[in-house]
Structures are given as C-alpha cells and as structure tokens.
Scaffold this active site. Structure first.
Site, PDB file in Angstrom:
ATOM      1  N   ILE A 104       0.814  -1.225   0.000  1.00  0.00           N
ATOM      2  CA  ILE A 104       0.000   0.000   0.000  1.00  0.00           C
ATOM      3  C   ILE A 104       0.840   1.264   0.000  1.00  0.00           C
ATOM      4  O   ILE A 104       0.306   2.359  -0.125  1.00  0.00           O
ATOM      5  CB  ILE A 104      -0.974   0.031   1.199  1.00  0.00           C
ATOM      6  CG1 ILE A 104      -0.203  -0.063   2.525  1.00  0.00           C
ATOM      7  CG2 ILE A 104      -2.004  -1.069   1.091  1.00  0.00           C
ATOM      8  CD1 ILE A 104      -1.097   0.103   3.751  1.00  0.00           C
ATOM      9  N   LYS A 152       5.548  -1.942   8.148  1.00  0.00           N
ATOM     10  CA  LYS A 152       6.590  -1.136   7.510  1.00  0.00           C
ATOM     11  C   LYS A 152       7.890  -1.940   7.521  1.00  0.00           C
ATOM     12  O   LYS A 152       8.330  -2.387   8.574  1.00  0.00           O
ATOM     13  CB  LYS A 152       6.786   0.171   8.266  1.00  0.00           C
ATOM     14  CG  LYS A 152       5.530   1.000   8.365  1.00  0.00           C
ATOM     15  CD  LYS A 152       5.811   2.317   9.062  1.00  0.00           C
ATOM     16  CE  LYS A 152       4.559   3.185   9.084  1.00  0.00           C
ATOM     17  NZ  LYS A 152       4.843   4.508   9.661  1.00  0.00           N
ATOM     18  N   GLY A 159      11.861   2.206   2.080  1.00  0.00           N
ATOM     19  CA  GLY A 159      11.098   1.078   2.570  1.00  0.00           C
ATOM     20  C   GLY A 159       9.752   0.954   1.918  1.00  0.00           C
ATOM     21  O   GLY A 159       9.384   1.745   1.042  1.00  0.00           O
ATOM     22  N   GLY A 215       8.479   3.959  -0.552  1.00  0.00           N
ATOM     23  CA  GLY A 215       9.316   5.145  -0.569  1.00  0.00           C
ATOM     24  C   GLY A 215      10.747   4.775  -0.838  1.00  0.00           C
ATOM     25  O   GLY A 215      11.077   3.622  -1.165  1.00  0.00           O
ATOM     26  N   VAL A 227       5.424  -0.339   2.648  1.00  0.00           N
ATOM     27  CA  VAL A 227       4.352  -0.538   3.624  1.00  0.00           C
ATOM     28  C   VAL A 227       3.372  -1.550   3.048  1.00  0.00           C
ATOM     29  O   VAL A 227       2.910  -1.394   1.916  1.00  0.00           O
ATOM     30  CB  VAL A 227       3.614   0.780   3.937  1.00  0.00           C
ATOM     31  CG1 VAL A 227       2.603   0.558   5.064  1.00  0.00           C
ATOM     32  CG2 VAL A 227       4.588   1.874   4.309  1.00  0.00           C
ATOM     33  N   ASP A 249       8.232  15.554  10.552  1.00  0.00           N
ATOM     34  CA  ASP A 249       7.776  15.409   9.171  1.00  0.00           C
ATOM     35  C   ASP A 249       6.256  15.512   9.127  1.00  0.00           C
ATOM     36  O   ASP A 249       5.576  14.738   8.450  1.00  0.00           O
ATOM     37  CB  ASP A 249       8.242  14.075   8.583  1.00  0.00           C
ATOM     38  CG  ASP A 249       8.033  14.014   7.064  1.00  0.00           C
ATOM     39  OD1 ASP A 249       7.987  15.097   6.443  1.00  0.00           O
ATOM     40  OD2 ASP A 249       7.907  12.913   6.521  1.00  0.00           O
TER      41      ASP A 249
END
Length: 824
Positions: free
Chosen positions: A37, A61, A43, A40, A45, A154
């Site tokens: 789903i 993750k 990594g 990046g 998810v 972030d």
C-alpha cells in the site's frame, strides 16, 4: 495540494507512491501480508492481517536494507523506540517489531482506515470551526508526543489520517497521526549525532526555517511550524510557500522561500471568492494565530503545540487569543461578546482593583494611620478576589474569572507596592487560582507571597509561612507532584493550630494519592481530632475532613460505614450552602461513589446527572471534580447496561485527564483502567486488551507494582483474560496481583475477593480444581454467614461450587449450592 508536490525531493522513511508495485510479500512473524500500500526511497508498507495474539488488520513497515546505510537503520530504530512510548488515541500505535527472514527490520502498526487530512479539510472548506477543532486534536496529539520527548519532524497532511468513529451523538471524525519515521528522540545522545539535519530530514513544503537552513538547533517548534503551514493550507486553501518547479529544483526553491521570503497574512492570501465571514475571522484573530505559528524565529513562535491548541480553543470559545496584542479595547470587546450581562460588574471590579492597588506605593505610606488605611484596601482586594471562588461566584464564566485575576496581577505590577500589602493580595490570588483548578499558577502566587513575607521579617515557623506551605503542598497534591508536596506539608503540620490540622488532612490526601489508604484513614482521624480540640474552628472545616474520610472508607471497602456519613454530609451541605456550591457538588459525587460500591447505580446516576451540569457551570468542564463525577456517571451507566454510552464517556474522560494531568498521574491511569474494563464488558476485545496493556505499562512505570490503581487494573485484566478463556495468562497475572491486593486491602475486601474468584476460575479452566478451592478456601464461611450475598460474594461462591464439583467434593458442592440458593 499542488500538483507538483509528489515529485519534490524528500527524505522520509515511507511515502505514498505507486501502490501497484509487484513485490512478493516477505515473511513477518504472526502476520499474513496481503498487498503493498506504500513505497518510498527507504522502505515499503504492506497491508496485512495479524493473527497472533489477536486477529486484526495491520500496516507493516519494512526497511529496504539494500538501499540504506547505518544512519537510516538507526532512524528506523528511532521510530520503533518512539512509537513504543506513545499511547494516545490520536497517534497510531505500534503493535510489534522485529526482522524478516533476510534481516530487514519491520514494524507492525495499527492500520488506520481513513482519509488524509488535506482531503478531509477540502470537503469542509466552508466550516472554519470544524477545521479548527480538528487541528486542536492534532496539536494535542503532537504535544503529547513532545511531552514524551519525541518530535515528529515530518508533519504534513499525508501523515494525519481522519477516520469516523462512533460517538455519543453518532459518528464523529477523529485524527490519527502516523509516521514518526524521522522522529528525533530529544536528549537521546546516542541517536542525536546520527539523525540527519537539514532539508532532507523532512518534506520540503512543510519544513521549518531551522530545518531548511540546516540548523543543528532543532526542538519542538519545528512541529509547531508544520502545524501552522497545515492550518494555513486548510483555511486559506493553499500553503504559504509554493512553487511550480518539480524534483530537486522545486525542493531547493521552497527551501529558499522558507528561509528568505516574508509570509503574507492569511487574510491577504485568500482567493477573491472567499466568504466575508472567513475573511473577518482571519483578520480579527486567526491571522494572528497562524502568523505566530509561522514566525521565522523560533523564539517568536508558540513554544509548544499545546500552546497553539490553547489559542485555537480560545478562538473557538470566544476567549482572548494570546497571539493577538492584548490591548484594553480588544479585551473589553471580547468580554462584551461573552458576558453582556456581567460586563458592568466586571468593569467595576477591574476599576476598583486598579485604583486600590495603584495607590499602594512606599511614598504614600508615611504614618501608621496611612499604613492602616492601605491594609484595609488590601483587605478589600482580598474580598473581591475571594468573591471569584466558585463557592461564591457560582456559574460565573471561568474565562471571565481568569481575566479578572490577570487584571489584578497587572495592577500589582504598576508601581512599587508595599511588600506586606502585596503579600496579602498574592495570597488571595493564590487562593483564587486554586479554587478554579489553576494549581500551577496558584503555586507561583504563593511562592511570591512567601518571598515577600520572609523579606518582611517572617520566620520559617511562623503561622503565615506555615499557611503558605500548607497551601502549596495541597496544590502539589492536586497536580500529582507528590515528591514536591511532602516537605511543605510536613513543615506546615508542625504546630497545634488549625493550619497544622489542615496540613495533616492534606497529608492524608497525599497518602491516598499514593495508594496508602490505611495511612490516609489514620491521618484523617488525627486531623478531625485536632480540629475538634481547637476552639472556634468553623464546622465547615471539620465537615471537609469528614468528607474525605468517607471517601477513604469507601475505597477501603467499608461501604456500610461510609454510606451514612456521605448521606449526612450531602444533606448538610445542601441545607447550609445550596445545590450549586462546590462543596455540595463534591459531597454529591462522593455519595454517588459510595452508592455505586453498594450496588445502587440508579440512585447514583440520578444524583450525578443533576450534579455534573452544575459542576461544569461552576468549576468548568476540565476541573478534577467535574471529571471525577463524569467517571462515576460512566460507571453507573455501565452497571445499568448502557455500555455504549459508558464507553464514550469513559473515553472522553480518559482523554481529558491525559490532557490536564499527563499520562503518569494516578487519575489519568485510573481513567484508562476504567475505559479498558468498560470496553471488555462491551466485548470490544481488541480495544480492551490494548487499553489494559497500555494502562498496565504506565501504572507499573509511574506508580509501582503495589499501588492501588496498578493492582485494580491488573485484577481487571486478569478477569478479562479469564473471560477470553486464556487461563494460563490469567493465572500469571492474578497470582501476582491477588496477594498484593490482599496485603493492601484485606482478604475480604470486594476487590480482593473478585481477584481471587477470577484466579480460581482460571485454575478450574486449567483443570486445577483443588488449587481453585485453595484460593477460595473461605467461600464456605462466606456462604454460611446467614446474610444475603452481594454480587461479588455470589460470584465467588458460585466458582467455588464449580471447583468442588470438578474436584469430586460432593458434600462441599451441596453446601455451597444450598447457600447460593438461599443467597438469591
């Protein structure tokens, strides 16, 4: 959101990119991975289903090892550590962590089914108040994380998901903050040197000037900036800084704008078609709030997300926004909007305070007659400030009361005031702040008074100083700062006067707060004896001690002794002080608590429903007494079979206690334990277990293994495990908790008997019937008393009966069965 934003260079652990990537699912302990789903630079998810220890949807993750160095691995470890410390309803929970078969670290997270914050805000662009309420919740969640020493760094709309949850009035929308992937653990030196600084440590569009400029001085105000950008975007329709460029050049352009360019006021950045109401709201106050959150210099920004949330709540309630310059005209305009009827009274009070205090200068005190005159003025000021006590100003808006106190202190600061006169007024200010639950400010006022009196020649053992110590000690008890409370209360108790008796009473409150109910009982008896031996002690002072004593008796399981005292005190307060006085309302809540323990929830509910509205009006929604009464009402609803309403009330109360007292205060922990128990009774198993475990961790860390709240939560968790037929786990929990409860409360205390009954039931489930009978070896004597069995006793005897049957003890089983029949 700008079309080019997804192409901007970022350095966050996980992002939202192509969800259709075809990648084989890795193996994760206890989880079946279904689909990718998110992906990046560092990594991926996965969405999956966890089937151990419970079945539930999760987000997993996984760090992409091949593309990372040791710094990124450490950032992942930081995320794991950070999330493991966070237990907040608006922050996604970590459920498990480990490494895949190829050594890649992973996190198993709560899966949040919701929409991103920017999408949610876009649907409600015309409802400014709904937007502001949502950001209050987000800011509170980030503030909670900061108090645990964790920065997000972030923050952006994609990292806040909004989901619909069931509330008392139907479905309500709540946020969940996710991805603390670049969180900096404040003070964690081992990670600090490895945490990357500079613009690559956050998403460019929402990064603060400190991060954009590569500063090493990073603190919680970077998250305040990001919140400011998000609020600007939600209300105005776009971010304060934008670019049409893409990729690295776009990121660098945003970085330059953030560091160098001036920010336009949000009201001037509105699109031409914006409504007049929105433009007016921005120009009047929201401009100031957003601009303060977006101050280029961190020193000019809100210090914490909670300060930002406070100002947003002031805007919602019509209070004075702190970001806006506080001119006299502004204050009076705001006051007039909120209190048209009370404005004349308040203005007169302000004027009297200002005139009286302004004359208290050294130059005017030239004789004993003049000194006496100014002392009388000080008495007048004390009387006016005392009138703000909710016991007198019943129903007066708390914000108006606070404004009056602020104005009084401002008047004190204008000119050099006689120290003794100022000490009198500081004393009144401290008492006034304490009366409305502002204990930190009360401590500050008392501290100033103490310095003034010592400077004026008072000695440490003087009555005036001991009176201050007693007030400070009680304030610290209310704040949950037990270490700070003990010494001043011990100092104040050294005497034979009313001050010392009150200090002993407050030492009892400290003992109760620490879970030592036996010591609290002893100290309250001593306080009452001392007060009765002192000539001229007001009856209300003795009644206050008896009020606390009745509650301690109930907490010790002596409900039959507590009930007549609680009823007598409530009737007396109602007659003497009326139905709106705080002492009457406190007595009503205490009586309700005793009634609940005696199995009279309907009477308790009626009492509480009439008291809670008045408590909110007189003391405010966030006052400890109001929250306590709501907690008891939730218990009454639960016992009357209204589990859904009880759950909503328990959850709201838990959140309110966390916001007001923090996660380590016994009241906050008890609120979590109550919510967990309610969820279990509603058979919301997963939520209940999560709350039980989170509460157990906080209680063990903050209170210790033998505190009453820790033991109550352990006993309830053990009963939950029994209900789920997880016998072995239940035995482990209850065999530790039951002896401690017995030691603290006694073998026949209802809590102890309930814990032993749950342990015996688990033993029966494991086939250990003989062991179950050992645990409930007093069941026959309880059954043979010839008195009707209460609910806990019936349950315990019933389990003993089942154990006797399983063990082949037929005669014992028959006697217990006969007792159960008679007991019903």
């Amino acid at each position: 959101m700008d079309p080019g934003e997804k192409h901007l260079a970022t350095d966050f652990l996980f992002g939202r990119v192509d969800k259709g990537a075809d990648a084989p699912p890795p193996r994760v302990r206890g989880v079946r991975l279904d689909r990718l789903i998110g992906e990046g630079a560092f990594g991926v998810v996965w969405f999956g289903e966890q089937f151990e220890p419970v079945t539930r949807p999760v987000a997993v993750k996984i760090l992409r090892m091949a593309s990372l160095g040791t710094a990124a691995v450490r950032r992942f470890e930081a995320e794991k550590l950070a999330l493991a410390r966070l237990e907040h309803p608006h922050i996604a929970h970590i459920l498990d962590a480990g490494s895949t078969a190829d050594g890649s670290p992973y996190l198993v997270m709560e899966y949040v089914e919701g929409v991103s914050l920017d999408e949610w805000c876009a649907r409600r662009r015309d409802d400014t108040r709904a937007l502001v309420r949502m950001f209050v919740q987000v800011a509170r969640a980030i503030g909670y994380a900061h108090r645990q020493g964790i920065l997000h760094r972030d923050l952006k709309p994609a990292n806040v998901l909004v989901r619909a949850v069931r509330g008392a009035g139907g479905e309500v929308d709540e946020p969940k903050v996710i991805d603390f992937g670049v969180a900096k653990l404040v003070g964690f030196d081992a990670l600090r040197t490895e945490t990357r600084q500079g613009p690559a440590a956050a998403t460019p569009a929402y990064m603060s000037p400190e991060i954009a400029s590569g500063s090493a001085e990073i603190d919680g105000r970077v998250d305040v900036w990001s919140l400011g950008v998000m609020i600007h975007e939600a209300i105005v329709g776009h971010r304060p800084f934008r670019t049409e460029r893409e990729g690295l050049s776009g990121a660098l352009e945003l970085q330059r704008q953030i560091v160098e360019d001036r920010i336009r006021r949000p009201s001037s950045a509105l699109p031409p078609g914006a409504s007049r109401a929105l433009r007016a709201a921005l120009e009047d106050e929201l401009d100031w709030i957003i601009m303060r959150a977006l101050a280029k210099s961190p020193s000019e920004r809100y210090t914490t997300p909670d300060e930002l949330a406070d100002d947003l709540e002031r805007w919602l309630s019509g209070g004075n926004v702190q970001a806006r310059p506080s001119t006299a005209g502004y204050r009076l305009r705001k006051l007039a909007r909120r209190h048209k009827a009370a404005l004349t009274i308040a203005t007169t009070l302000f004027a009297a305070l200002a005139i009286a205090v302004a004359g208290l200068t050294y130059g005017l005190i030239e004789s004993r007659q003049q000194a006496a005159r100014w002392r009388r003025i000080a008495d007048l000021n004390r009387s006016m400030l005392t009138a703000l006590d909710p016991g007198f100003a019943q129903g007066l808006d708390a914000s108006l009361m606070r404004l009056t106190l602020v104005e009084a202190e401002y008047a004190l600061s204008q000119g050099e005031t006689d120290p003794i006169v100022e000490a009198e007024i500081r004393s009144a200010l401290g008492a006034a702040y304490a009366s409305i639950g502002e204990y930190e400010e009360a401590v500050r006022q008392y501290g100033r008074e103490r310095l003034l009196r010592i400077g004026g020649g008072a000695a440490e053992g003087d009555a005036s100083i001991r009176s201050i110590d007693n007030a400070v000690g009680r304030a610290f008890v209310e704040l949950g700062n037990t270490d700070a409370a003990r010494e001043p209360l011990l100092k104040a108790s050294r005497g034979r006067d009313l001050i010392a008796a009150n200090a002993v009473q407050n030492l009892a409150a400290l003992a109760a707060h620490l879970g030592d109910l036996e010591r609290a009982d002893e100290l309250l008896r001593e306080a009452m004896d001392r007060k009765r031996s002192i000539p001229g002690v007001p009856p209300a002072s003795i009644q206050g001690a008896r009020q606390e004593w009745a509650l301690v008796l109930a907490q010790r399981g002596r409900y039959a002794d507590a009930e007549p005292i609680a009823r007598e005190l409530y009737a007396q307060q109602l007659t003497d002080r009326g139905e709106r006085h705080p002492s009457t309302l406190r007595a009503a809540n205490n009586l309700a608590e005793v009634l609940l323990a005696l199995g009279k929830p309907a009477e308790a509910r009626a009492l509480l429903e009439s008291a809670i509205g008045r408590l909110s009006e007189v003391l405010g929604d966030a006052h400890a007494d109001t929250l306590s009464a709501r907690n008891n009402l939730a218990q009454a609803l639960l016992e009357l079979g209204e589990a859904a309403a009880a759950t909503d009330l328990y959850r709201a109360n838990r959140d309110a206690f966390l916001d007001r007292y923090g996660m380590d205060d016994p009241r906050s922990i008890l609120a979590g334990a109550n919510l967990a128990q309610c969820l279990a009774m509603e058979r919301a198993w997963d939520d209940a277990e999560r709350e039980f475990r989170a509460t157990a961790d906080r209680a063990l860390r903050a209170l210790g293994s033998d505190h009453a709240v820790t033991l109550a939560n352990d006993a309830n968790f053990g009963a939950y495990l029994v209900e789920r037929e997880r016998w072995a786990e239940a035995v482990v929990v209850l065999e530790r908790a039951s002896p401690l409860i017995e030691r603290e409360l006694g073998r026949r205390h209802p809590q102890c008997l309930a814990a032993r009954a749950a342990l015996a039931r688990a033993c029966v489930g494991l086939g250990q019937a003989a062991r179950a009978l050992e645990v409930l070896d007093d069941a026959e004597s309880i059954a043979a008393r010839g008195q009707p069995l209460n609910r806990v006793e019936q349950h315990a005897v019933g389990i003993a009966y089942r154990a006797a049957q399983a063990a082949g003890r037929d005669e014992l089983a028959e006697r217990l069965a006969a007792a159960l029949g008679a007991g019903r």
